[in-house]
Design a protein around this motif. Structure first.
Motif, PDB file in Angstrom:
ATOM      1  N   LYS A 201       7.518   2.710   3.688  1.00  0.00           N
ATOM      2  CA  LYS A 201       6.130   2.459   4.275  1.00  0.00           C
ATOM      3  C   LYS A 201       6.049   2.589   5.911  1.00  0.00           C
ATOM      4  CE  LYS A 201       3.035  -1.611   3.856  1.00  0.00           C
ATOM      5  NZ  LYS A 201       2.656  -3.002   3.119  1.00  0.00           N
ATOM      6  N   GLN A 202       6.752   2.293   6.411  1.00  0.00           N
ATOM      7  CA  GLN A 202       6.636   2.313   7.919  1.00  0.00           C
ATOM      8  C   GLN A 202       6.792   3.656   8.301  1.00  0.00           C
ATOM      9  OE1 GLN A 202       9.797  -0.065   9.943  1.00  0.00           O
ATOM     10  NE2 GLN A 202       9.184   0.597  11.810  1.00  0.00           N
ATOM     11  N   ARG A 204       5.545   6.156   6.536  1.00  0.00           N
ATOM     12  CA  ARG A 204       4.348   6.913   5.870  1.00  0.00           C
ATOM     13  C   ARG A 204       4.857   7.876   4.713  1.00  0.00           C
ATOM     14  NH1 ARG A 204      -0.742   5.631   8.164  1.00  0.00           N
ATOM     15  NH2 ARG A 204      -0.392   4.081   9.294  1.00  0.00           N
ATOM     16  N   THR A 287       5.324  -4.659   6.831  1.00  0.00           N
ATOM     17  CA  THR A 287       4.798  -3.379   7.685  1.00  0.00           C
ATOM     18  C   THR A 287       6.004  -2.731   8.473  1.00  0.00           C
ATOM     19  OG1 THR A 287       3.887  -4.506   9.466  1.00  0.00           O
ATOM     20  CG2 THR A 287       2.373  -4.082   7.467  1.00  0.00           C
ATOM     21  N   ARG A 288       7.017  -3.515   8.748  1.00  0.00           N
ATOM     22  CA  ARG A 288       8.138  -3.005   9.556  1.00  0.00           C
ATOM     23  C   ARG A 288       9.487  -3.692   8.792  1.00  0.00           C
ATOM     24  NH1 ARG A 288       7.097  -5.413  15.581  1.00  0.00           N
ATOM     25  NH2 ARG A 288       6.622  -7.466  15.011  1.00  0.00           N
ATOM     26  N   THR A 375      -0.773  -1.121   5.570  1.00  0.00           N
ATOM     27  CA  THR A 375       0.022  -1.023   6.746  1.00  0.00           C
ATOM     28  C   THR A 375      -0.316  -1.269   8.112  1.00  0.00           C
ATOM     29  OG1 THR A 375      -1.136   1.295   7.168  1.00  0.00           O
ATOM     30  CG2 THR A 375       0.990   1.301   5.824  1.00  0.00           C
TER      31      THR A 375
END
Length: 389
Positions: A201-202, A204, A287-288, A375
């Protein structure tokens, strides 16, 4: 598209098997399991040599008889005589830790054992029995009867109602091992899923994956791949433990422990499907990588509760816990190990686990899909559920 999850699962397995930390930790855990069993077997097989300071006539005869009785009982206990001058010398030897226990005549009442700070159970058992046997022989001779006639009607037999049950100490160890393996596998593979999700996710990467496959397939692949690895690792650990028990001479109890271990693996596999989905949700909400500590805290607390419940729950509380989904992963196999669960109980508990796991997976999949593409900021479960598909 329906078979895409297999590609994801294969990739998860391949990545994990190439991870040196995973391989090393697996090997180290195997070594620890085998070494602990070998050490336990070695310590338990070592004969207990008890030094006994003796003074007075016939004390050596009492010790010889005690050694015979211990040998006949199959106990790894031997009494070594250390003759000294008198009672005062016996007490001095005990106080200065030169011997483990002392034995002296006690006037006409028999014999007296002397310890420093506490009684020695083996000395109390076998030396007392030896003294009583010698006294009976002498009294029988004085009365002009045989020892058999004097002891007629004194035989005691022992009928074990639940033959095949393992001893309580070993059952407690098995329960602890189940709890520890549950914690280890849940955290190791669960955190791996969460980190994989948040990294994709982080970076992309998930946007590229989402254009190539349904997110549901991505989740299924991650869960199945890690579940397969967890199953294989637990089976390996259980096999090593059972082999170690057989090698240390506990083969008579191996069947019951093996059955409990088999149920533990089955319960874990079913429950891990729910746990793995929740770990994936923890990664999707973040998100991270730094957010994982926050999003995975509730799941970590759940795993800790199950760990401590598996170790410390007893009696009625453990019976109830053995039917509570997730907690039953540890509690029900532990009850099977010590023989307190009927044959039909694990089937009911497993059915409850399967129903709960299905419900958790359905909800988790929904949260995962709705939060994975968000995100901007870290989400809560409530916020993720409020999002539109």
């Amino acid at each position: 598209m329906n078979g895409v999850w297999r590609i994801v699962a294969a990739r998860e397995i391949a990545v994990k098997l190439r991870d040196r930390n995973f391989v090393i930790s697996t090997v180290v855990t195997l070594v620890v399991i085998l070494a602990s069993l070998v050490l336990t077997g070695f310590l338990s097989s070592r004969p207990d040599k008890i030094d006994v300071a003796i003074a007075g006539s016939d004390t050596s005869v009492v010790l010889e008889t005690a050694n015979t009785l211990a040998s006949d009982a199959g106990a790894d206990v031997s009494f070594i005589a250390r003759p000294v001058a008198d009672r005062a010398a016996v007490e001095q030897s005990v106080r200065e830790d030169e011997v483990d226990v002392g034995l002296v005549p006690a006037d006409d009442s028999g014999w007296q054992l002397i310890g420093k700070t506490a009684e020695d159970d083996n000395a109390t058992t076998y030396i007392t029995a030896a003294a009583q046997q010698i006294a009976l022989q002498r009294n029988a001779a004085a009365a002009g009867v045989s020892l058999e006639e004097l002891a007629r009607g004194a035989a005691v037999t022992y009928d074990v109602l639940e033959k095949g049950s393992i001893d309580p100490g070993l059952a407690k160890i098995v329960s602890f091992v189940f709890a520890f393996l549950f914690y280890l596998a849940s955290v190791l593979f669960g955190m791996s899923i969460a980190q994989s999700v948040v990294e994709e996710k982080q970076n992309r990467i998930v946007e590229i994956l989402a254009s190539a496959m349904p997110l549901r397939q991505l989740l299924i692949g991650k869960v199945v791949g890690n579940a397969a690895l967890a199953f294989a690792q637990l089976a390996l650990f259980a096999g090593a433990g059972l082999a170690g028990l057989a090698a240390t001479g506990k083969g008579a109890q191996l069947g019951q422990i093996a059955g409990a271990a088999g149920w533990f693996i089955v319960f874990f596999l079913v429950g891990f499907l729910a746990l793995a989905s929740l770990w994936a949700v923890a990664g999707a909400l973040a998100t991270r990588s730094e957010d994982l500590q926050s999003t995975s805290t509730p799941l970590g607390l759940l795993i800790m509760i199950v760990l401590f419940a598996g170790i410390f729950l007893t009696g009625t509380a453990r019976v109830i816990g053995s039917y509570v989904p997730i907690m039953s992963i540890v509690a029900m196999p532990a009850r099977l190990a010590d023989g307190t669960a009927a044959w039909w109980e694990p089937f009911i508990a497993l059915a409850l686990m399967a129903i709960a796991s299905y419900g958790i997976v359905v909800v988790a999949e929904k949260i995962y899909r709705r939060s994975l593409m968000q995100t901007q900021a870290r989400l809560t479960m409530r916020q993720a559920l409020a999002l539109e598909d």
